[in-house]
Motif scaffolding. Structure first.
Motif, PDB file in Angstrom:
ATOM      1  N   SER B  39       0.847  -1.199   0.000  1.00 19.35           N
ATOM      2  CA  SER B  39       0.000   0.000   0.000  1.00 19.35           C
ATOM      3  C   SER B  39       0.873   1.237   0.000  1.00 19.35           C
ATOM      4  O   SER B  39       2.094   1.146   0.124  1.00 19.35           O
ATOM      5  CB  SER B  39      -0.879   0.030   1.257  1.00 19.35           C
ATOM      6  OG  SER B  39      -0.107   0.426   2.379  1.00 19.35           O
ATOM      7  N   SER B  40       0.226   2.397  -0.107  1.00 18.27           N
ATOM      8  CA  SER B  40       0.920   3.656   0.137  1.00 18.27           C
ATOM      9  C   SER B  40       1.216   3.744   1.636  1.00 18.27           C
ATOM     10  O   SER B  40       0.612   3.017   2.428  1.00 18.27           O
ATOM     11  CB  SER B  40       0.025   4.844  -0.234  1.00 18.27           C
ATOM     12  OG  SER B  40      -0.438   4.724  -1.537  1.00 18.27           O
ATOM     13  N   ALA B  43      -1.756   3.567   4.859  1.00 16.68           N
ATOM     14  CA  ALA B  43      -3.055   3.039   4.413  1.00 16.68           C
ATOM     15  C   ALA B  43      -3.675   2.098   5.445  1.00 16.68           C
ATOM     16  O   ALA B  43      -4.839   1.723   5.317  1.00 16.68           O
ATOM     17  CB  ALA B  43      -2.910   2.336   3.068  1.00 16.68           C
ATOM     18  N   LYS B  45      -1.897  -0.878   7.006  1.00 20.55           N
ATOM     19  CA  LYS B  45      -1.450  -2.282   6.983  1.00 20.55           C
ATOM     20  C   LYS B  45      -1.277  -2.817   8.403  1.00 20.55           C
ATOM     21  O   LYS B  45      -1.735  -3.913   8.720  1.00 20.55           O
ATOM     22  CB  LYS B  45      -0.103  -2.414   6.239  1.00 20.55           C
ATOM     23  CG  LYS B  45      -0.201  -2.109   4.752  1.00 20.55           C
ATOM     24  CD  LYS B  45       1.089  -2.481   4.011  1.00 20.55           C
ATOM     25  CE  LYS B  45       2.286  -1.632   4.394  1.00 20.55           C
ATOM     26  NZ  LYS B  45       2.216  -0.236   3.983  1.00 20.55           N
ATOM     27  N   GLY B 121       5.795   1.068   2.418  1.00 19.61           N
ATOM     28  CA  GLY B 121       4.700   1.878   1.895  1.00 19.61           C
ATOM     29  C   GLY B 121       5.068   2.524   0.572  1.00 19.61           C
ATOM     30  O   GLY B 121       5.795   3.516   0.535  1.00 19.61           O
ATOM     31  N   ILE B 140      -5.944   0.043  -0.004  1.00 21.36           N
ATOM     32  CA  ILE B 140      -6.130   1.436  -0.395  1.00 21.36           C
ATOM     33  C   ILE B 140      -7.101   2.055   0.594  1.00 21.36           C
ATOM     34  O   ILE B 140      -8.152   1.491   0.889  1.00 21.36           O
ATOM     35  CB  ILE B 140      -6.602   1.531  -1.866  1.00 21.36           C
ATOM     36  CG1 ILE B 140      -6.873   2.959  -2.257  1.00 21.36           C
ATOM     37  CG2 ILE B 140      -7.802   0.665  -2.159  1.00 21.36           C
ATOM     38  CD1 ILE B 140      -6.969   3.151  -3.768  1.00 21.36           C
ATOM     39  N   SER B 141      -6.712   3.178   1.158  1.00 20.99           N
ATOM     40  CA  SER B 141      -7.580   3.786   2.165  1.00 20.99           C
ATOM     41  C   SER B 141      -8.465   4.843   1.517  1.00 20.99           C
ATOM     42  O   SER B 141      -8.122   5.413   0.479  1.00 20.99           O
ATOM     43  CB  SER B 141      -6.747   4.403   3.296  1.00 20.99           C
ATOM     44  OG  SER B 141      -6.288   5.678   2.914  1.00 20.99           O
ATOM     45  N   THR B 143      -8.936   7.707   2.272  1.00 21.27           N
ATOM     46  CA  THR B 143      -8.366   9.057   2.286  1.00 21.27           C
ATOM     47  C   THR B 143      -7.428   9.299   1.103  1.00 21.27           C
ATOM     48  O   THR B 143      -6.910  10.397   0.930  1.00 21.27           O
ATOM     49  CB  THR B 143      -7.572   9.301   3.583  1.00 21.27           C
ATOM     50  OG1 THR B 143      -6.576   8.285   3.696  1.00 21.27           O
ATOM     51  CG2 THR B 143      -8.465   9.257   4.796  1.00 21.27           C
ATOM     52  N   GLU B 144      -7.211   8.262   0.286  1.00 23.53           N
ATOM     53  CA  GLU B 144      -6.203   8.386  -0.776  1.00 23.53           C
ATOM     54  C   GLU B 144      -6.751   8.890  -2.102  1.00 23.53           C
ATOM     55  O   GLU B 144      -5.986   9.200  -3.005  1.00 23.53           O
ATOM     56  CB  GLU B 144      -5.546   7.027  -1.041  1.00 23.53           C
ATOM     57  CG  GLU B 144      -4.665   6.566   0.082  1.00 23.53           C
ATOM     58  CD  GLU B 144      -4.072   5.202  -0.224  1.00 23.53           C
ATOM     59  OE1 GLU B 144      -3.348   5.091  -1.216  1.00 23.53           O
ATOM     60  OE2 GLU B 144      -4.363   4.258   0.515  1.00 23.53           O
ATOM     61  N   LYS B 148      -6.459   5.695  -7.701  1.00 20.70           N
ATOM     62  CA  LYS B 148      -5.179   4.990  -7.536  1.00 20.70           C
ATOM     63  C   LYS B 148      -4.959   3.841  -8.521  1.00 20.70           C
ATOM     64  O   LYS B 148      -3.873   3.727  -9.081  1.00 20.70           O
ATOM     65  CB  LYS B 148      -5.042   4.465  -6.095  1.00 20.70           C
ATOM     66  CG  LYS B 148      -4.581   5.533  -5.108  1.00 20.70           C
ATOM     67  CD  LYS B 148      -3.056   5.569  -5.021  1.00 20.70           C
ATOM     68  CE  LYS B 148      -2.520   6.873  -4.478  1.00 20.70           C
ATOM     69  NZ  LYS B 148      -2.542   6.952  -3.021  1.00 20.70           N
ATOM     70  N   THR B 165      -9.615   0.324   3.062  1.00 21.67           N
ATOM     71  CA  THR B 165      -9.566   0.528   4.509  1.00 21.67           C
ATOM     72  C   THR B 165     -10.129   1.893   4.913  1.00 21.67           C
ATOM     73  O   THR B 165     -10.369   2.751   4.074  1.00 21.67           O
ATOM     74  CB  THR B 165      -8.114   0.434   5.022  1.00 21.67           C
ATOM     75  OG1 THR B 165      -7.353   1.479   4.414  1.00 21.67           O
ATOM     76  CG2 THR B 165      -7.485  -0.903   4.687  1.00 21.67           C
ATOM     77  N   LYS B 166     -10.298   2.071   6.214  1.00 20.92           N
ATOM     78  CA  LYS B 166     -10.785   3.321   6.813  1.00 20.92           C
ATOM     79  C   LYS B 166     -12.162   3.709   6.270  1.00 20.92           C
ATOM     80  O   LYS B 166     -12.409   4.867   5.914  1.00 20.92           O
ATOM     81  CB  LYS B 166      -9.780   4.462   6.590  1.00 20.92           C
ATOM     82  CG  LYS B 166      -8.379   4.128   7.097  1.00 20.92           C
ATOM     83  CD  LYS B 166      -7.450   5.318   7.028  1.00 20.92           C
ATOM     84  CE  LYS B 166      -6.019   4.913   7.339  1.00 20.92           C
ATOM     85  NZ  LYS B 166      -5.060   6.002   7.224  1.00 20.92           N
TER      86      LYS B 166
END
Ligand SMILES: [Zn+2]
Lengths: 123, 229
Positions: B39-40, B43, B45, B121, B140-141, B143-144, B148, B165-166
């Motif tokens: 992930s970035s 994110a 993990k 990341g 991938i969250s 907030t991204e 992506k 996620t999130k």
């Protein structure tokens, strides 16, 4: 930048292959970079220029061929080019496709020159 | 002056890929499913791994290899829950197989059901490195931003699973689960997709059920039994 570690790997492989082939001065290294290789050609080129003189002369050129991504359809067997990373067979609405070209970095060939056959054996 | 051309036509990562295949086979025979998480930065993990460890506690055994540029903060978070080894790359942007092999040794080659590798990341470089995983998972969250997949096609093409996620932040961010899923499935139609908010424990059991399913398939593939090697 993983381009640097790939270039390092490439240069060591070239050194070994040329040594096993009788040695000589490496003048050109031809590499194929696929659009899905994860390698940025400009960064690869820059890393090469920076690192080539570690093992060879800075005269040694990199010939970089960019190849498109090709895939084959699991259902109908048709081969086609992947455009814009759309992994879908143009003929079949659904179904899986397998990438057959464009996801790797390939060492294609090495040009070597030697002034005379006994000289210039790489260590 | 003699000129000659040596024809090679070889993937420059062929040896690394072959080594990874050997290790994947070894660990598979032993009944260990290797999961590479990418992930970035930020994110989630580590949060997902914490939640996974809690869900599996007392039922399934797992160990984690944590890749980190410098700090061992993520490893410290996980250490009270599961066996963890820290893999420090010394600034490199991705993990490579020798680090994984060293991490396994540091853990004493545990015969666990799951070996998770928490990669660095980064959505570019780790995609090009096979770490002997059976399952590659991209996180991938919300907030991204949901664009992506198109920006990092190799990552989404080479992963079998996408975890969003999130999810609790969804009302506050311009992120569409449908859009990102559609985008990702153009690149990889067979991609499995999960959503969760690991912090609140939501969606974690679906994810863990899926992992257990994958583990069962691995055992069936090798006719092994859990914990037997
Ligand atoms: Zn087709």
């Amino acid at each position: 930048m993983h381009e640097r570690s790939l270039v390092q790997r490439l240069l060591h492989q070239v050194q070994q292959i040329v040594a096993e082939d009788g040695g000589g001065r490496v003048t050109e290294i031809r590499v194929q970079v696929g659009d899905l290789s994860g390698v940025e050609p400009l960064l690869f080129q820059a890393a090469f220029e920076e690192m080539v003189s570690d093992l060879f002369s800075s005269e040694c050129q990199l010939a970089l061929d960019i190849v498109p991504v090709m895939a084959v359809c699991d259902d109908c067997g048709q081969q086609f080019e992947i455009v814009d990373f759309q992994f879908q067979c143009p003929a079949c609405p659904t179904g899986a496709v397998q990438v057959i070209q464009g996801d790797e970095v390939k060492l294609i060939s090495i040009n070597v020159s030697s002034d005379n056959p006994v000289e210039g054996v790489a260590s | 002056m003699n000129q000659r051309t040596i024809i090679v036509k070889k993937d420059i990562q062929a040896d690394q890929k072959a080594d990874a295949a050997v290790l994947r086979e070894q660990l598979g025979r032993r009944g260990t499913l290797v999961v590479n998480l990418l992930s970035s930065p930020g994110a989630g993990k580590t949060t997902l791994l914490e939640a996974t460890a809690q869900e599996f506690a007392g039922r399934r055994s797992m160990a984690v290899l944590v890749g980190d540029l410098e700090t061992d903060r993520d490893a410290q978070r996980l250490a009270p829950l599961v066996p963890v080894a820290q893999l420090t790359t010394g600034g490199a942007c991705h993990l490579e197989l020798p680090l994984v092999q060293r991490g396994l040794q540091a853990l004493g080659d545990p015969a666990v059901d799951f070996l998770f590798i928490e990669n660095i990341g980064n959505l570019v470089c780790p995609a090009s490195h096979d770490l002997a995983e059976h399952l590659r998972v991209v996180l991938i969250s919300t907030t991204e931003g949901d664009d992506k997949p198109g920006k990092y096609p190799k990552m989404f093409r080479t992963s079998q699973v996408m975890v969003i996620t999130k999810l609790d932040l969804l009302p506050h961010v311009p992120f569409s689960v449908d859009a990102v899923t559609e985008d990702a499935r153009r690149i990889h139609p067979e991609l499995d997709v999960f959503t969760n908010c690991a912090l609140k424990g939501e969606g974690v059991s679906d994810w863990c059920d899926y992992l257990e399913q994958q583990h069962q398939q691995l055992l069936a593939r090798y006719h092994a039994t859990a914990g037997n090697h």
